[in-house]
Write a protein that holds these residues in place. Structure first.
Motif, PDB file in Angstrom:
ATOM      1  N   GLU A 145       1.015  -1.155  -0.123  1.00 49.18           N
ATOM      2  CA  GLU A 145      -0.105   0.020  -0.148  1.00 49.18           C
ATOM      3  C   GLU A 145       1.020   1.390  -0.073  1.00 49.18           C
ATOM      4  O   GLU A 145       0.587   2.142  -0.825  1.00 49.18           O
ATOM      5  N   PHE A 160      -5.850   1.537   3.256  1.00 49.17           N
ATOM      6  CA  PHE A 160      -6.522   0.435   2.482  1.00 49.17           C
ATOM      7  C   PHE A 160      -6.843   1.172   0.998  1.00 49.17           C
ATOM      8  O   PHE A 160      -7.983   1.710   0.835  1.00 49.17           O
ATOM      9  N   GLY A 219      -8.417  -2.454   7.109  1.00 51.15           N
ATOM     10  CA  GLY A 219      -9.148  -2.081   5.914  1.00 51.15           C
ATOM     11  C   GLY A 219     -10.724  -1.817   6.484  1.00 51.15           C
ATOM     12  O   GLY A 219     -11.352  -0.776   6.357  1.00 51.15           O
TER      13      GLY A 219
END
Ligand code: UDP
Ligand code: MG
Length: 321
Positions: free
Chosen positions: A77, A180, A221
Motif C-alpha cells: 500500500e 487500505f 481496511g
C-alpha cells in the motif's frame, strides 16, 4: 502541474529479482501499441534479494525505467503511494510484477481513459488461479466489508487500474497512515470504466504477502472504513441492559411471592461469562480504533525513500525520437 504526454506505469516490487525481466518483456509488447509515451516506475519496497541490482542493470538498457527504493519494506500500500508520488505522467497504471495483471490489457485501458473515463478498473472475472483458502478468505472479507462500510468496492477489483492525473492528485491528498487503497480509490469516486480479465496464475510461485500480514491488512481496511463495529455495542449494550432490568424486576417479584430459592448457579455463570467475554471483545475493538487514531496522530510519513532514479519517458512507438 501540466503533465507531459506520457503515461506512468507504477509497479511495486518486493523480492522480485526473477520476475522483472519476464515482466518487462511482456510489457514492451503491450507498450508498442500505446498511443502515447510511457515511463515505468518500479518501487523497490525494501527487497533483500538483489532486486535493486537487477533494476539498476535493466535501467542501463532502458532509460524509461525509474527506480524508487524505499528505506525498508513498507508494504504494497505504501509502495503504491510512493510510486504515484514519483509518477509524472498524465495518467498512471498500477500493476503487479508477477504477470497476474496482464500487460495485454493496458492498450484497452488507455483507450477507455482517452474516451473520457477518469479511472479504468481491471476486474478479475475469475479467481480460480488463487488458492482455495485465499478465495474463501477474500470472499468472506468482501462480504463483511460490503455490510459494514458505506464505501462500495466493485466486486473483483484489486489495485490493477488506470488513474487520470486528477485522480492521482486527489489520491495523494488522502494522507492517512492506515491505508487500505482499494477503499480509498472507491471513496474518491470519479467517472469509472471497467475492463475484465481472468486473473492468471503468478509467473513466480507464491505470494509476497504472509498470511498474517494479509489478515492484519483486512482488519485495518474494515476499521479504517467502518465505525459500525465500535458503534454497534451501544445498541447491544442497551438491549442487554433493558433485558437485565426486566429480568431483575421479574426476579424481585418472584422472590417476593415465592420466597428465596437457591438454584441458579448455571444461569449466573452463563451471564457472568457471556458479559465478561463481551466486555473484553468490545475493549479489544475500542483498542483497534484507538490504535489507528494513535498511528494517525504520530503523522509519520507513509514511506521513506532511500534513493531514487528518475525515468526518461519513452516516446510512443513509431514516433521519431
Ligand atoms: N509487494 C510489495 N510489497 C510487499 C508485498 C508485495 O511491493 O510488502 C508487491 C509484489 O512484489 C508484487 C505485488 O506487490 O508486485 C503483489 O504481490 P503478490 O503477487 O505477492 O500478491 P498476491 O498476488 O498474492 O495478491
Ligand atoms: Mg501475485
Amino acid at each position: 502541474m501540466i503533465a507531459p504526454d506520457f503515461i506512468s506505469i507504477v509497479v511495486p516490487v518486493y523480492n522480485e529479482a526473477h520476475a522483472l525481466k519476464p515482466f518487462l518483456a511482456r510489457l514492451a509488447e503491450a507498450a508498442a501499441r500505446f498511443p502515447l509515451g510511457h515511463e515505468i516506475i518500479f518501487v523497490n519496497d525494501g527487497s533483500v534479494d538483489g532486486t535493486e541490482a537487477q533494476l539498476l542493470e535493466l535501467r542501463k538498457e532502458d532509460q524509461a525505467l525509474g527506480i524508487v527504493s524505499l528505506s525498508r519494506n513498507f508494504g504494497k500500500e505504501a509502495a503504491i503511494v510512493a510510486g504515484l508520488t514519483a509518477a509524472r505522467g498524465r495518467a498512471a497504471i498500477i500493476m503487479d510484477v508477477d504477470l497476474q495483471d496482464p500487460p495485454e490489457l493496458l492498450p484497452e485501458m488507455i483507450a477507455k481513459w482517452q474516451e473520457g473515463a477518469d479511472v479504468v478498473i481491471a476486474l478479475r472475472s475469475d479467481r480460480s488461479s488463487d488458492s482455495f483458502s485465499k478465495r474463501a478468505s477474500a470472499s468472506l472479507f468482501y462480504a463483511l466489508f460490503a455490510r459494514l462500510s458505506e464505501v462500495k468496492l466493485p466486486p473483483g477489483s484489486g489495485d490493477f487500474r488506470l488513474m487520470d492525473r486528477k485522480v492521482i492528485e486527489a489520491f495523494l491528498k488522502l494522507d492517512e497512515r492506515a491505508r487500505f487503497n482499494k477503499g480509498l480509490f472507491a471513496w474518491l469516486g470519479f467517472r469509472q470504466a471497467f475492463v475484465s480479465h481472468v486473473r492468471p496464475r503468478a509467473a513466480r510461485p507464491g505470494s509476497r504477502w504472509r498470511p498474517l500480514k494479509l489478515i492484519r491488512y483486512g482488519f485495518e481496511g474494515i476499521f479504517a472504513f467502518s465505525s459500525l463495529p465500535i458503534r454497534v455495542w451501544s445498541v447491544i449494550g442497551g438491549a442487554l441492559a433493558l433485558g437485565s432490568l426486566a429480568y431483575g424486576i421479574a426476579m424481585i417479584a418472584k422472590t417476593l411471592v415465592l420466597g428465596v430459592d437457591v438454584p441458579g448457579y448455571a444461569s449466573l455463570m452463563v451471564a457472568v461469562l457471556f458479559l465478561g467475554g463481551l466486555n473484553l471483545f468490545t475493549l479489544g475493538l475500542i483498542g483497534e480504533y484507538i490504535g489507528q487514531v494513535l498511528t494517525e496522530t504520530k503523522h509519520r510519513p507513509i514511506f521513506i525513500v532511500r534513493e531514487s532514479l528518475d525515468a526518461v519517458p519513452a516516446p510512443p512507438a513509431g514516433a521519431k525520437p
